[in-house]
Design an enzyme around this catalytic site. Structure first.
Site, PDB file in Angstrom:
ATOM      1  N   ASP A  39       0.826  -1.222   0.000  1.00 49.69           N
ATOM      2  CA  ASP A  39       0.000   0.000   0.000  1.00 49.69           C
ATOM      3  C   ASP A  39       0.854   1.264   0.000  1.00 49.69           C
ATOM      4  O   ASP A  39       0.662   2.156  -0.830  1.00 49.69           O
ATOM      5  CB  ASP A  39      -0.906   0.055   1.233  1.00 49.69           C
ATOM      6  CG  ASP A  39      -2.075  -0.924   1.159  1.00 49.69           C
ATOM      7  OD1 ASP A  39      -2.453  -1.307   0.041  1.00 49.69           O
ATOM      8  OD2 ASP A  39      -2.591  -1.281   2.227  1.00 49.69           O
ATOM      9  N   ARG A 120      -0.048   4.396  17.410  1.00 39.75           N
ATOM     10  CA  ARG A 120      -0.449   5.392  16.405  1.00 39.75           C
ATOM     11  C   ARG A 120      -0.219   6.838  16.840  1.00 39.75           C
ATOM     12  O   ARG A 120       0.270   7.641  16.033  1.00 39.75           O
ATOM     13  CB  ARG A 120      -1.895   5.161  15.943  1.00 39.75           C
ATOM     14  CG  ARG A 120      -2.108   3.830  15.196  1.00 39.75           C
ATOM     15  CD  ARG A 120      -1.116   3.654  14.062  1.00 39.75           C
ATOM     16  NE  ARG A 120      -1.383   2.513  13.198  1.00 39.75           N
ATOM     17  CZ  ARG A 120      -0.675   1.379  13.185  1.00 39.75           C
ATOM     18  NH1 ARG A 120       0.322   1.197  14.032  1.00 39.75           N
ATOM     19  NH2 ARG A 120      -0.962   0.417  12.335  1.00 39.75           N
ATOM     20  N   ASP A 149      -7.328   3.001  12.967  1.00 45.37           N
ATOM     21  CA  ASP A 149      -6.023   3.652  12.853  1.00 45.37           C
ATOM     22  C   ASP A 149      -6.101   5.033  12.201  1.00 45.37           C
ATOM     23  O   ASP A 149      -5.389   5.947  12.586  1.00 45.37           O
ATOM     24  CB  ASP A 149      -5.042   2.755  12.094  1.00 45.37           C
ATOM     25  CG  ASP A 149      -4.604   1.566  12.939  1.00 45.37           C
ATOM     26  OD1 ASP A 149      -4.629   1.693  14.180  1.00 45.37           O
ATOM     27  OD2 ASP A 149      -4.239   0.529  12.371  1.00 45.37           O
ATOM     28  N   SER A 201      -3.599  -8.980   6.823  1.00 46.25           N
ATOM     29  CA  SER A 201      -3.233  -7.607   7.162  1.00 46.25           C
ATOM     30  C   SER A 201      -2.614  -7.631   8.558  1.00 46.25           C
ATOM     31  O   SER A 201      -3.266  -7.976   9.539  1.00 46.25           O
ATOM     32  CB  SER A 201      -4.486  -6.725   7.141  1.00 46.25           C
ATOM     33  OG  SER A 201      -4.222  -5.523   7.820  1.00 46.25           O
TER      34      SER A 201
HETATM   35  N1  ARG Z   1      -8.035  -4.102  15.917  1.00 47.30           N
HETATM   36  C1  ARG Z   1      -6.836  -3.504  16.407  1.00 47.30           C
HETATM   37  C2  ARG Z   1      -7.034  -2.030  16.614  1.00 47.30           C
HETATM   38  O1  ARG Z   1      -7.959  -1.449  16.131  1.00 47.30           O
HETATM   39  C3  ARG Z   1      -5.653  -3.819  15.523  1.00 47.30           C
HETATM   40  C4  ARG Z   1      -5.638  -3.097  14.232  1.00 47.30           C
HETATM   41  C5  ARG Z   1      -4.540  -3.558  13.382  1.00 47.30           C
HETATM   42  N2  ARG Z   1      -4.172  -2.540  12.451  1.00 47.30           N
HETATM   43  C6  ARG Z   1      -3.809  -2.765  11.213  1.00 47.30           C
HETATM   44  N3  ARG Z   1      -3.476  -1.752  10.492  1.00 47.30           N
HETATM   45  N4  ARG Z   1      -3.815  -3.969  10.677  1.00 47.30           N
HETATM   46  O2  ARG Z   1      -6.251  -1.423  17.290  1.00 47.30           O
END
Ligand code: ARG
Length: 425
Positions: A39, A120, A149, A201
């Protein structure tokens, strides 16, 4: 999801509706949060073409296992980045983000220790600093429009740097994986794994690893083995149990066994030992803040062990009243962080409480690790509110006045008894 062919990738929406989204003509130099994956590699090229903008790439090392930052930096330059920066932020992440999470026993839902959510705000803060230092007007990230995110990153940027704009190409370019692969091929961007089944992912750092996508979205599908990249499957873990003793000072892990360790090394080491014993696999359904329910597979050996040890020590040194009260604040803390509001003043207020309540969380907890299970088996603290002479069965006679108990019970139950009598008249 609208599918488009590789040749007709639509242009981004041109009229933003928020204060921080960039209009195309505002974009001259972009700080791209670059992971080196498909990406953000496609983005690196696409931003240059689509906006005729310069791109500065920034990659943040938060302890993702097995990452080669030299390769990532080279790839960024090869794709035309003006500059390519890699920062090692492991120490800051551990000290300023993971430690507060430990003090707050931070878990969201049934077992997510928030490693992504904690990372983040730091990543976005570093993006702001680097954007300012390199003369960028815009920050680009690779989050989709469906996840948490984007909330965490954009809330951070909008809070810390109202002068900076944001673009999130994955949210607007409407390329699926096939189109991205085609775009990558066309522009000489190396693609790992080719066109077979798209990969999971993944997001990972010191504090844990998550997998989403593929069969994980099928709730009736039990985990395939190939999703586990960090933790040994419990059935293949050693037949010999191991007791890992964690030492804390004021809520902060400072040593293992007799050895004092720096935070990053300690967390890494606990993660490795836990992973070997199959500890820290979580398969959970979760409510995202954007309304979706999602299933995640988490591998969180370090967090499982350190959070368990920390809670055990709290139980030893705190009072019944502290234990009734703190979990509700712990939960508030975890939710704010999960929900992307790291910079919310309430979080700082809660941290002040966490500091105070962790003052005496000092001591040692032995955690037994065996085929996927972690259980505290020994505890000690100079602040333990535990007196073996009071607690022992036989010898308690002289020190704990058992004769006083009936009087206590009579008064303690007074209102309840009275209410019972009146309601059952
Ligand atoms: N579900 C978790 C969260 O919202 C993990 C997210 C994983 N992020 C990703 N970009 N694959 O914090």
């Amino acid at each position: 999801m609208s599918e488009t062919s590789a040749s007709s990738v639509p242009a981004p929406r041109s009229q933003p509706t928020t204060s921080y989204e960039a209009r195309p003509e505002q974009v001259r130099r972009v700080l791209l949060l670059y992971s080196g994956g498909l990406d953000t590699s496609v983005m690196l090229k696409w931003i240059q073409d689509e906006y005729e903008a310069e791109v500065v790439a920034l990659t943040v090392n938060l302890g993702q296992p097995g990452e080669d930052y030299g390769v990532i930096r080279g790839k960024a330059r090869q794709l035309g980045a003006l500059e390519s920066h890699v920062i090692d932020a492991r120490e800051e992440f551990a000290r300023e983000y993971v430690v507060p999470a430990i003090k707050a026993n931070a878990v969201y839902g049934l077992g997510y220790p928030l490693f992504t959510a904690l990372s983040r705000p730091l990543i976005a803060k570093l993006a702001v600093q680097h954007a300012r230092a390199t003369g960028c007007d815009t920050i680009a990230h690779g989050c989709t429009g469906k996840g948490n995110d984007q909330v965490r990153i954009e809330a951070t940027i909008a809070t810390l740097a109202p002068e900076l704009k944001v673009i999130a190409p994955v949210r607007s370019w409407r390329m699926g994986r096939d189109e991205e692969v085609a775009y990558a091929r066309k522009h000489g961007i190396p693609v790992k794994g080719g066109t077979e089944a798209p990969p999971y992912s993944i997001d990972d750092n010191l504090w844990g690893r998550s997998s989403e996508g593929r069969w994980i979205e099928d709730l009736e599908h039990a985990p395939d083995d190939d999703v586990f990249n960090l933790v040994t499957r419990p059935e293949e873990a050693p037949d010999q149990a191991e007791v890992l003793e964690v030492e804390f000072e004021a809520g902060v892990p400072v040593g293992l066994g007799q050895e004092r360790l720096g935070l990053v090394e300690l967390i890494e080491r606990v993660g490795q030992i836990g992973a070997r014993h199959g500890v820290g696999i979580v398969d959970q359904i979760e409510d995202r803040v954007v309304g979706l329910k999602v299933r995640d597979i988490y591998e969180v050996p370090a967090a499982t062990i350190l959070l368990l040890a920390h809670r055990e020590l709290e139980m030893l040194v705190g009072t019944i009243h502290q234990h009734q009260f703190k979990p509700s604040l712990d939960q508030q803390w975890a939710f704010l962080v999960y929900a992307g509001l790291w910079w919310e003043p309430l979080r700082t207020d809660l941290d002040a409480f966490m500091e105070a309540s962790n003052r005496h969380v000092t001591g040692r907890v032995g955690v037994r690790l065996y085929k996927g299970a972690a259980r505290a088996v020994t505890r000690s603290s100079p602040y333990a509110l535990y007196d073996p002479q009071l607690a022992t069965f036989e010898q308690s006679g002289g020190l704990f006045a058992q004769e006083a108990s009936p009087g206590f019970i009579e008064l303690w139950s007074l209102q309840s008894r009275m209410a019972w009598r009146i309601r059952n008249r």
